[in-house]
Write a protein that holds these residues in place. Structure first.
Motif: not given
Length: 538
Positions: A324-338, A173-184
């Protein structure tokens, strides 16, 4: 010696101090902002990787020592806007669970004395102030908030969009990073940001990055009640005979010493230098340093376990703005790590000059260019647990010693292994290569960009230096407003939390001064609060 007295003196103009100055400027109170550096020059070298990354053109010319007495040059910058001039502008909220106890194999990440709900409305204000682009609901670990990001997510360039699609097909579940820039992106001809390849780790030549200088300090200085002094090194803080209040801020500037006075003094020098300032301000009433009755000042230093790693893409990667891309699928653990593993995000793009430096000149220019053209750059972050023996000390000569031993290392190694397992799914060779220009496989002690935790806040003055308003337990008019107050580091970039807390403390200080900020005068309704918490409720 100056005789003027200020309502507020703020020491440091980065994410904490700069934001606070901006927030208090409309009150009309007399504010003095002290910055030890100067304005960063706007010059061609701002965008040259050899000058910025390889040669360290803008790094502070000072030397610290580690626990073994070995000297090193910290990756720190002294200038108006502080380290935000060089940050990657990724602005995360801490996860809701980060505010409570979080159990790791290597220990416990302690709870905060406030909860996510207390900071939520200030996170919303911080995101608006710093022009954050993002997409609510795309990050599976993000905390609850009903308000959308102020701006749509920054689009992925084709190779990063392919990476996003490959990760989704692999069940992630990748997601767009929250980025602080002056872009339109809807009106690129009117956008300040040009989506260059030198944003992450570089100063922005066109001032399109939402750093503390552009976003807060410059607008604050439009108010006649705000004064900025650059080249102003604060040597120490002096207190009254009772030791209950700061009565003088002793500054060295242009070879001269001067003392400035204020009703309220705010230290915002960054977690390492804020602790160092309090420690070298020791006196008879505070023999171990100001605000240090508990003995915690300088202790519990945290900086995350960070790695900068390159995956070699089988197809070219011509991306310019890669972060521009982030991944937090393992932030709180994984199938093989609690236990929690941490966070993965894209890093600014490697170029040939960096590759050549990393190879110590052994790669011919053509080979360095070919390698850089296939590089996919990743930044990995795992939580650094608070250890009282990881600490800042100040010698008699004023030199800083940073005593640090990494912990929670297994979690970080497992996070690295998870990324390596993903390589076959994302069209890359199955080897990860350290970015030596960023100090090697795991960022060592010199990488101080995520520093926090040295002056922790809490309810108990025996175990914390600051109360929940970030006022020193031991002094009536001393506050600390930077990442020093963190009791734990979590595993996402700390800057948005620094900014949100500066707004929270700013509301408290405005009330203490009998004043109102613009936000307070407007009321909370135009800025819809997350979770139904009214702004200023913390």
């Amino acid at each position: 010696m100056p005789t003027d007295r200020y309502d507020v003196i703020i020491i440091g103009s980065g994410a904490g101090g700069g934001t606070l100055a901006y927030h208090l400027a409309p009150t009309g109170k007399r504010i003095l902002l002290l910055e030890r550096g100067e304005h960063l020059p706007r010059e061609r070298e701002n965008w040259e990787s050899r000058a910025v990354v390889v040669e360290g053109r803008y790094k502070a010319p000072e030397t610290w020592t580690d626990k073994n007495g070995h000297a090193f040059h910290p990756g720190i910058h002294y200038c108006v806007g502080g380290n935000t001039k060089f940050y990657g502008a990724v602005l995360f909220r801490l996860r809701e669970r980060d505010f409570g106890p979080l159990y790791h194999k290597g220990g416990v990440s302690p709870p905060w004395p406030i909860g996510y709900a207390d900071l939520a409305p200030y996170y919303t204000r911080a995101e608006r102030l710093y022009s954050v682009h993002g997409e609510r609901g795309s990050d599976p670990t993000e905390p609850p908030c009903d308000d959308p990001y102020p701006h749509p997510p920054v689009s992925h360039e084709p190779r990063i969009q392919a990476l996003f699609d490959d990760l989704r097909r692999a069940g992630h579940r990748p997601f767009p990073l929250p980025v602080g820039i002056r872009l339109d992106e809807s009106r690129p001809h009117r956008s300040d940001c040009v989506r260059c390849s030198t944003c992450d780790g570089f100063p922005c030549l066109v001032q399109a990055k939402a750093d503390a200088h552009v976003t807060c300090v410059a607008p604050a200085l439009e108010h006649p009640n705000v004064t900025l002094l650059t080249g102003a090194y604060v040597d120490r803080l002096e207190t009254s005979p009772s030791g209950r209040e700061v009565t003088g801020v002793v500054v060295r500037r242009d070879g001269l010493e001067a003392t400035y006075r204020a009703d309220i003094v705010v230290v915002s020098c960054g977690a390492i230098n804020s602790a160092a300032l309090l420690l070298r301000s020791a006196n008879d009433r505070h023999p171990d340093g100001l605000a240090n009755r508990s003995g915690v000042v300088g202790r519990h230093y945290m900086c995350h376990l960070n790695s900068a790693l390159i995956a070699v893409s089988r197809r070219p990667n011509p991306t310019r703005f890669q972060k521009t891309l982030g991944l937090n699928d393992f932030y709180f653990g994984a199938d093989d790590w609690d236990f929690p593993l941490g966070h993965i995000q894209m890093l600014g793009k490697t170029d040939a000059a960096m590759v050549s430096a990393e190879s110590h000149g052994l790669l011919p220019a053509g080979a360095a260019e070919r390698f850089a053209s296939h590089a996919l750059d990743f930044w990995l972050t795992s939580e650094d647990l608070p250890d009282p023996d990881n600490r800042v000390e100040v010698g008699r000569d004023g030199r800083i010693t940073l005593r640090y031993t990494p912990n929670n290392v297994e979690a970080h190694e497992r996070l690295t292994a998870k990324l390596k397992q993903l390589l076959r799914h994302i069209g890359c060779e199955r080897t990860l290569i350290p970015r030596e220009a960023y100090f090697g496989k795991r960022i060592p002690i010199a990488g101080t960009g995520h520093q926090n935790g040295t002056i922790r806040f809490g309810h108990d003055p025996e175990t914390s230096a600051l109360d929940v308003t970030c006022k020193a337990h031991d002094l009536d008019n001393l506050y600390v407003v930077d990442a020093s107050f963190f009791p734990s580091s979590a595993a996402v970039n700390p800057t948005l939390t620094i900014i949100a807390n500066a707004l929270r403390v700013g509301d408290h200080l405005a009330a203490r001064l009998g004043a109102q900020t613009i936000a307070a005068r407007l009321g909370a309704q135009p800025l819809t609060a997350c979770l139904g918490v009214q702004e200023g409720a913390a």
